[in-house]
Design a protein around this motif. Structure first.
Motif, PDB file in Angstrom:
ATOM      1  N   ALA A 156       0.837  -1.199   0.000  1.00 20.36           N
ATOM      2  CA  ALA A 156       0.000   0.000   0.000  1.00 20.36           C
ATOM      3  C   ALA A 156       0.872   1.249   0.000  1.00 20.36           C
ATOM      4  N   PRO A 157       0.280   2.425  -0.271  1.00 18.34           N
ATOM      5  CA  PRO A 157       1.042   3.686  -0.216  1.00 18.34           C
ATOM      6  C   PRO A 157       1.648   3.912   1.167  1.00 18.34           C
ATOM      7  N   ALA A 158       2.673   4.722   1.214  1.00 15.56           N
ATOM      8  CA  ALA A 158       3.399   4.958   2.459  1.00 15.56           C
ATOM      9  C   ALA A 158       2.545   5.731   3.463  1.00 15.56           C
ATOM     10  N   PHE A 159       2.654   5.338   4.716  1.00 13.11           N
ATOM     11  CA  PHE A 159       1.990   6.048   5.808  1.00 13.11           C
ATOM     12  C   PHE A 159       2.756   5.766   7.081  1.00 13.11           C
ATOM     13  N   GLU A 160       2.501   6.580   8.087  1.00 13.06           N
ATOM     14  CA  GLU A 160       3.104   6.372   9.399  1.00 13.06           C
ATOM     15  C   GLU A 160       2.023   5.926  10.370  1.00 13.06           C
ATOM     16  N   LEU A 161       2.283   4.870  11.117  1.00 13.48           N
ATOM     17  CA  LEU A 161       1.316   4.328  12.065  1.00 13.48           C
ATOM     18  C   LEU A 161       1.636   4.841  13.466  1.00 13.48           C
ATOM     19  N   ASP A 162       0.662   5.462  14.102  1.00 17.42           N
ATOM     20  CA  ASP A 162       0.805   5.955  15.469  1.00 17.42           C
ATOM     21  C   ASP A 162      -0.043   5.092  16.394  1.00 17.42           C
ATOM     22  N   VAL A 163       0.595   4.385  17.299  1.00 14.57           N
ATOM     23  CA  VAL A 163      -0.108   3.553  18.277  1.00 14.57           C
ATOM     24  C   VAL A 163      -0.098   4.298  19.605  1.00 14.57           C
ATOM     25  N   LEU A 164      -1.276   4.731  20.037  1.00 14.54           N
ATOM     26  CA  LEU A 164      -1.400   5.613  21.197  1.00 14.54           C
ATOM     27  C   LEU A 164      -1.918   4.869  22.409  1.00 14.54           C
TER      28      LEU A 164
END
Length: 485
Positions: A210-218
């Motif tokens: 998939a396209p690039a993204f940043e995952l933020d786990v809060l």
């Protein structure tokens, strides 16, 4: 991946049992109850008539004015009735499929221009699926620097975004990429909470293709799903009081909205169905249901196995921010993300409120950095100007203050009433000002017209006098000509 924080909030039991089961498709009901107003703007204008047959995907009603969204037929159906009063209501009777569904022309999701993506989103009637139902194309009209997909489903019992990410992570990511391009943002981030491990694994698994993204786990903390709180948790940036995320170049979109955008662009599907959590101790089997827009709540409860014997309260939305329903005839709307049925044991004990002891607990948990105890006092004293000055309209009505108040004061309900009253009074003042302005404009017009008529009459009189003077002069001249030499 990152973990941030925001001011206030509470750690609450998630109770996400519905997220553990596969999405369950709800069959078409006997009658669909499709509201004409499913967005902040005016009710959409019906384009069909009672007795007419419509095909799945056909445009039923056109958006009117700002903040409106088009409505499409959720399935092949017959229009039973149209009521345009209030929010408006189209009653449809689903029919056996006869012919293909209507689809919007396909766009190439890899090459479509930003304006084409925005136009497609508007034509598909896509709105925010996190609850506010603000038209997505309108949010995209303003350029952003970053886009955050909101998967931080922090309110107890709501689990539709969690399950969506588990089963359709790639569609969400690709929809997020379309949103990013549509508003010219430079980055895409997806935010979830740490108590969503299956969703996290699904996103990481889809990331390779998939396209690039940043995952933020809060850290799981309520009400982190509010867009202001999410921006603070992910980016460490506060949205200014009275401002909007767009003012700081950020766009926040629900993960369900991203999936709907992908379907609209890549498959030509208008928004005619959505995922909804059906949970609480009053249903047999908590589950995430995929249902047609307009499906009565009773059918959604049926898809979760029906009511338990001790079902006692029906809520549209989450247990903290939702509203009680008097019956289960309500037709599912685009912004409805949860149905909660509380059992007798889950209904909080009714407690008599006591005077505020000024402990400050409400201020400690308030995610908007307000002083709820002061707002309460201003409300009791009728000090409306101080209510506004101290941020009443920044309250997001999360009810965190209610949960910690040792005096059991219904703070949120009071704030909601003050908001409604002040908005109503503001509308009345605006209407009165508009009426006064119309009156003054009319008076000015009448005075101007009277002055113009007086001037015309005076001019006419001057002409008559001038004509009479000329005649008199001619008569005198003739008289002199006939006299003796």
């Amino acid at each position: 991946m990152s973990a941030g924080g925001f001011h206030g909030g509470l750690k609450l039991p998630g109770r996400k049992e519905a997220a553990a089961r596969p999405i369950r498709r709800c069959p078409p009901p006997a009658v669909l109850r499709v509201a004409l107003r499913q967005h902040p703007g005016e009710a959409a204008l019906p384009l069909v008539a009672a007795g007419q047959s419509v095909r799945e995907g056909q445009l039923l009603a056109r958006a009117v004015g700002p903040f409106g969204a088009d409505l499409h037929a959720p399935c092949h159906a017959e229009v039973l009735s149209i009521d345009e009063s209030g929010d408006g209501l189209l009653c449809l009777r689903p029919t056996a499929e006869d012919g293909d569904a209507i689809r919007l022309p396909l766009l190439d999701p890899d090459t479509a221009a930003a304006d084409a993506i925005r136009a497609r989103i508007a034509a598909a009637g896509v709105v925010g699926l996190g609850g506010a139902a603000f038209p997505t194309a309108d949010k995209l009209a303003i350029a952003r620097e970053a886009v955050i997909l909101n998967g931080a489903e922090c309110e107890p019992l709501i689990a539709c975004d969690n399950r969506l990410l588990q089963e359709r992570a790639e569609a969400v990511i690709r929809g997020g990429e379309l949103l990013r391009r549509a508003c010219g943002a430079g980055s895409l981030r997806i935010a979830i909470e740490e108590d969503m491990p299956a969703a996290r694994e699904a996103l990481l698994a889809a990331k390779a293709d998939a396209p690039a993204f940043e995952l933020d786990v809060l850290p799981a903390r309520y009400p982190q799903g509010g867009e202001r709180q999410l921006i603070e948790a992910v980016l460490g940036i506060e949205v200014p009081r009275g401002g909007l995320p767009r003012d700081i170049g950020i766009g926040v979109f629900n993960v369900g909205t991203a999936e709907a955008v992908w379907r609209a662009v890549a498959e030509g599907r208008p928004l005619t169905r959505r995922l909804v959590s059906v949970a609480g101790g009053g249903v047999v089997e908590p589950v995430v249901v995929e249902a047609l827009i307009g499906t009565p709540v009773a059918e959604l409860i049926g898809a979760a196995g029906g009511y338990r014997e001790d079902a006692a309260r029906l809520i549209l939305g989450g247990p903290l921010t939702g509203r009680a329903l008097a019956d289960d005839d309500h037709g599912l709307r685009k912004g409805d993300n949860a149905i909660v049925v509380l059992s007798t044991a889950e209904i909080p004990e009714t407690r008599t409120s006591m005077p505020c002891i000024r402990c400050g607990a409400c201020a400690t948990v308030c995610p908007a950095r307000l002083q709820p105890q002061l707002l309460w006092q201003f409300g009791l004293a009728g000090q409306d100007s101080r209510l506004s000055d101290h941020g009443l309209f920044d309250c997001i009505e999360c009810a965190a203050c209610d949960l910690v108040c040792p005096s059991h004061i219904a703070l949120t309900a009071g704030f909601r009433e003050h908001k409604l009253r002040l908005r109503g009074e503001a509308l009345e003042r605006a209407a009165a000002d508009a009426a006064r302005e119309r009156f003054e404009q009319r008076q000015a017009r009448l005075e101007r017209e009277a002055a113009e008529r007086a001037e015309q009459e005076a001019e006419q009189q001057r002409r008559l006098l001038a004509r009479d003077a000329v005649r008199a002069a001619l008569e005198r001249a003739r008289a002199r000509g006939k006299g003796p030499p």
